[in-house]
Scaffold this motif. Structure first.
Motif, PDB file in Angstrom:
ATOM      1  N   LYS A   1       0.856  -1.187   0.000  1.00  0.00           N
ATOM      2  CA  LYS A   1       0.000   0.000   0.000  1.00  0.00           C
ATOM      3  C   LYS A   1       0.888   1.231   0.000  1.00  0.00           C
ATOM      4  N   ARG A   2       0.722   2.065  -1.042  1.00  0.00           N
ATOM      5  CA  ARG A   2       1.578   3.248  -1.176  1.00  0.00           C
ATOM      6  C   ARG A   2       0.743   4.517  -1.196  1.00  0.00           C
ATOM      7  N   ALA A   3       1.256   5.574  -0.589  1.00  0.00           N
ATOM      8  CA  ALA A   3       0.666   6.912  -0.772  1.00  0.00           C
ATOM      9  C   ALA A   3       1.533   7.616  -1.806  1.00  0.00           C
ATOM     10  N   ILE A   4       0.888   8.254  -2.796  1.00  0.00           N
ATOM     11  CA  ILE A   4       1.646   8.995  -3.806  1.00  0.00           C
ATOM     12  C   ILE A   4       1.146  10.439  -3.833  1.00  0.00           C
ATOM     13  N   VAL A   5       2.068  11.351  -3.544  1.00  0.00           N
ATOM     14  CA  VAL A   5       1.741  12.782  -3.531  1.00  0.00           C
ATOM     15  C   VAL A   5       2.539  13.464  -4.642  1.00  0.00           C
ATOM     16  N   SER A   6       2.124  14.674  -4.999  1.00  0.00           N
ATOM     17  CA  SER A   6       2.883  15.441  -5.988  1.00  0.00           C
ATOM     18  C   SER A   6       2.600  16.926  -5.808  1.00  0.00           C
ATOM     19  N   ASP A   7       3.426  17.756  -6.432  1.00  0.00           N
ATOM     20  CA  ASP A   7       3.177  19.197  -6.529  1.00  0.00           C
ATOM     21  C   ASP A   7       2.804  19.835  -5.178  1.00  0.00           C
ATOM     22  N   ILE A   8       3.717  19.679  -4.247  1.00  0.00           N
ATOM     23  CA  ILE A   8       3.533  20.241  -2.903  1.00  0.00           C
ATOM     24  C   ILE A   8       3.703  21.765  -2.943  1.00  0.00           C
ATOM     25  N   HIS A   9       4.636  22.215  -3.772  1.00  0.00           N
ATOM     26  CA  HIS A   9       4.874  23.645  -3.989  1.00  0.00           C
ATOM     27  C   HIS A   9       5.018  24.452  -2.697  1.00  0.00           C
ATOM     28  N   ALA A  10       5.828  23.909  -1.786  1.00  0.00           N
ATOM     29  CA  ALA A  10       6.213  24.632  -0.571  1.00  0.00           C
ATOM     30  C   ALA A  10       5.023  25.087   0.281  1.00  0.00           C
ATOM     31  N   ASN A  11       3.919  24.328   0.173  1.00  0.00           N
ATOM     32  CA  ASN A  11       2.732  24.605   0.987  1.00  0.00           C
ATOM     33  C   ASN A  11       2.756  23.645   2.181  1.00  0.00           C
ATOM     34  N   LEU A  12       3.304  24.123   3.283  1.00  0.00           N
ATOM     35  CA  LEU A  12       3.516  23.267   4.458  1.00  0.00           C
ATOM     36  C   LEU A  12       2.200  22.862   5.125  1.00  0.00           C
ATOM     37  N   GLU A  13       1.230  23.788   5.159  1.00  0.00           N
ATOM     38  CA  GLU A  13      -0.049  23.465   5.808  1.00  0.00           C
ATOM     39  C   GLU A  13      -0.731  22.305   5.076  1.00  0.00           C
ATOM     40  N   ALA A  14      -0.722  22.375   3.733  1.00  0.00           N
ATOM     41  CA  ALA A  14      -1.338  21.303   2.937  1.00  0.00           C
ATOM     42  C   ALA A  14      -0.572  19.996   3.118  1.00  0.00           C
ATOM     43  N   LEU A  15       0.764  20.084   3.102  1.00  0.00           N
ATOM     44  CA  LEU A  15       1.569  18.858   3.234  1.00  0.00           C
ATOM     45  C   LEU A  15       1.343  18.204   4.598  1.00  0.00           C
ATOM     46  N   GLU A  16       1.292  19.008   5.654  1.00  0.00           N
ATOM     47  CA  GLU A  16       1.108  18.408   6.979  1.00  0.00           C
ATOM     48  C   GLU A  16      -0.268  17.769   7.111  1.00  0.00           C
ATOM     49  N   ALA A  17      -1.289  18.406   6.524  1.00  0.00           N
ATOM     50  CA  ALA A  17      -2.626  17.807   6.570  1.00  0.00           C
ATOM     51  C   ALA A  17      -2.638  16.468   5.829  1.00  0.00           C
ATOM     52  N   VAL A  18      -1.951  16.430   4.684  1.00  0.00           N
ATOM     53  CA  VAL A  18      -1.881  15.183   3.906  1.00  0.00           C
ATOM     54  C   VAL A  18      -1.095  14.115   4.675  1.00  0.00           C
ATOM     55  N   LEU A  19       0.007  14.513   5.293  1.00  0.00           N
ATOM     56  CA  LEU A  19       0.802  13.524   6.041  1.00  0.00           C
ATOM     57  C   LEU A  19       0.014  12.973   7.238  1.00  0.00           C
ATOM     58  N   ASP A  20      -0.804  13.819   7.864  1.00  0.00           N
ATOM     59  CA  ASP A  20      -1.667  13.327   8.955  1.00  0.00           C
ATOM     60  C   ASP A  20      -2.657  12.298   8.425  1.00  0.00           C
ATOM     61  N   ASP A  21      -3.215  12.580   7.234  1.00  0.00           N
ATOM     62  CA  ASP A  21      -4.182  11.654   6.633  1.00  0.00           C
ATOM     63  C   ASP A  21      -3.483  10.345   6.246  1.00  0.00           C
ATOM     64  N   ILE A  22      -2.279  10.467   5.676  1.00  0.00           N
ATOM     65  CA  ILE A  22      -1.522   9.281   5.274  1.00  0.00           C
ATOM     66  C   ILE A  22      -1.217   8.408   6.503  1.00  0.00           C
ATOM     67  N   ALA A  23      -0.914   9.065   7.630  1.00  0.00           N
ATOM     68  CA  ALA A  23      -0.560   8.323   8.847  1.00  0.00           C
ATOM     69  C   ALA A  23      -1.694   7.401   9.304  1.00  0.00           C
ATOM     70  N   LYS A  24      -2.939   7.737   8.900  1.00  0.00           N
ATOM     71  CA  LYS A  24      -4.090   6.911   9.316  1.00  0.00           C
ATOM     72  C   LYS A  24      -4.391   5.791   8.317  1.00  0.00           C
ATOM     73  N   GLN A  25      -3.657   5.750   7.191  1.00  0.00           N
ATOM     74  CA  GLN A  25      -4.012   4.808   6.121  1.00  0.00           C
ATOM     75  C   GLN A  25      -3.229   3.498   6.178  1.00  0.00           C
ATOM     76  N   GLY A  26      -2.239   3.411   7.052  1.00  0.00           N
ATOM     77  CA  GLY A  26      -1.459   2.179   7.158  1.00  0.00           C
ATOM     78  C   GLY A  26      -0.682   1.848   5.894  1.00  0.00           C
ATOM     79  N   VAL A  27       0.016   2.839   5.328  1.00  0.00           N
ATOM     80  CA  VAL A  27       0.759   2.597   4.083  1.00  0.00           C
ATOM     81  C   VAL A  27       2.154   2.034   4.380  1.00  0.00           C
ATOM     82  N   ASP A  28       2.702   1.347   3.372  1.00  0.00           N
ATOM     83  CA  ASP A  28       4.066   0.810   3.488  1.00  0.00           C
ATOM     84  C   ASP A  28       5.091   1.841   3.050  1.00  0.00           C
TER      85      ASP A  28
END
Ligand SMILES: [Fe+2]
Length: 249
Positions: free
Chosen positions: A2-29
């Motif tokens: 199970k992989r999470a694939i992100v792209s085009d973060i464009h130095a938006n830390l608030e968006a990246l942290e929200a996504v990383l919090d969501d990823i943390a709940k998904q049990g990805v490898d």
């Protein structure tokens, strides 16, 4: 797997942290990034630091231009890149970390292959900078050429428009399949969307979860007012780069 694939973060830390919090709940490898970590947004250093902990990251046009030369960019994007480079050159009392970030960016691959899966920023033909837009379904020759280079599935970003190109020449927005697309035997191009600068009319951050049998598009709300305020506070960043976050355009 199970992989999470992100792209085009464009130095938006608030968006990246929200996504990383969501990823943390998904049990990805593992977590992959398809590039454009920097450019446009106010937190290039912090975003690079987080992506350095991922399992894979691909080089993209904004990352490359922060490293080398922003030639060919619009004046707003060029100014943002010069400012980004300044931020990356600032040691903030930790020159080792500065060198580590530059080394990380300069060693990013343009393409990654994992069996029949290909990971790029733009397209399999021109990994760094070719756009494949939904309208390209009308350019049958282009799609045929791209699909000829794909063994099974190509994952890409760059346009900031999430969705799936099928081998029979259709583009499907995630809403058309309720966000979850079972992996067929046929070839696909999958645009994973953008974490930090979505442009499909939905301001929420976008990324995908890839399992052995399906692709799931996820949208994550984040406090974009905070990011907009930061962008408006940097004279080198065009205020529009912040304003557009509110609309997802
Ligand atoms: Fe981008």
């Amino acid at each position: 797997m199970k992989r999470a694939i992100v792209s085009d973060i464009h130095a938006n830390l608030e968006a990246l942290e929200a996504v990383l919090d969501d990823i943390a709940k998904q049990g990805v490898d593992s977590v992959y990034c398809l590039g454009d970590i920097v450019g446009y947004g106010p937190n290039p250093r912090e975003c690079i630091d987080r992506v350095m902990g991922f399992n894979l990251s691909i080089l993209a046009n904004h990352d490359q231009r922060a490293l080398y030369d922003p030639e060919g960019f619009s004046s707003g994007a060029e100014r943002a890149i010069f400012w980004t480079r300044e931020q990356l050159e600032m040691s903030n009392g930790d020159p080792g970390k500065t060198a580590e970030r530059w080394r990380f960016l300069s060693e990013l691959p343009r393409t990654h292959r994992d069996g029949p899966l290909t990971f790029v920023h733009g397209s399999v033909r021109n990994p760094l900078s070719e756009y494949v837009f939904p309208e390209d379904v009308h350019n049958i020759r282009k799609l045929e050429r791209l699909f000829a280079l794909i063994e099974h599935v190509a994952f890409q970003g760059h346009t900031h428009v999430p969705g799936i190109f099928t081998e029979d020449g259709r583009f499907l927005y995630p809403a058309e399949f309720a966000g979850r697309y079972p992996l067929p035997r046929n070839k696909l191009m999958v645009n994973v969307g953008s974490v930090g600068q979505p442009r499909d009319g939905d301001p929420r951050a976008c990324y995908i979860i890839l399992t052995d049998d399906a692709i799931e598009f996820r949208r994550v709300p984040y406090p974009f007012d905070k990011t907009i305020e930061k962008i408006h506070g940097v004279p080198e960043l065009d205020p529009f780069l912040g304003d557009r976050l509110r609309e997802g355009r």
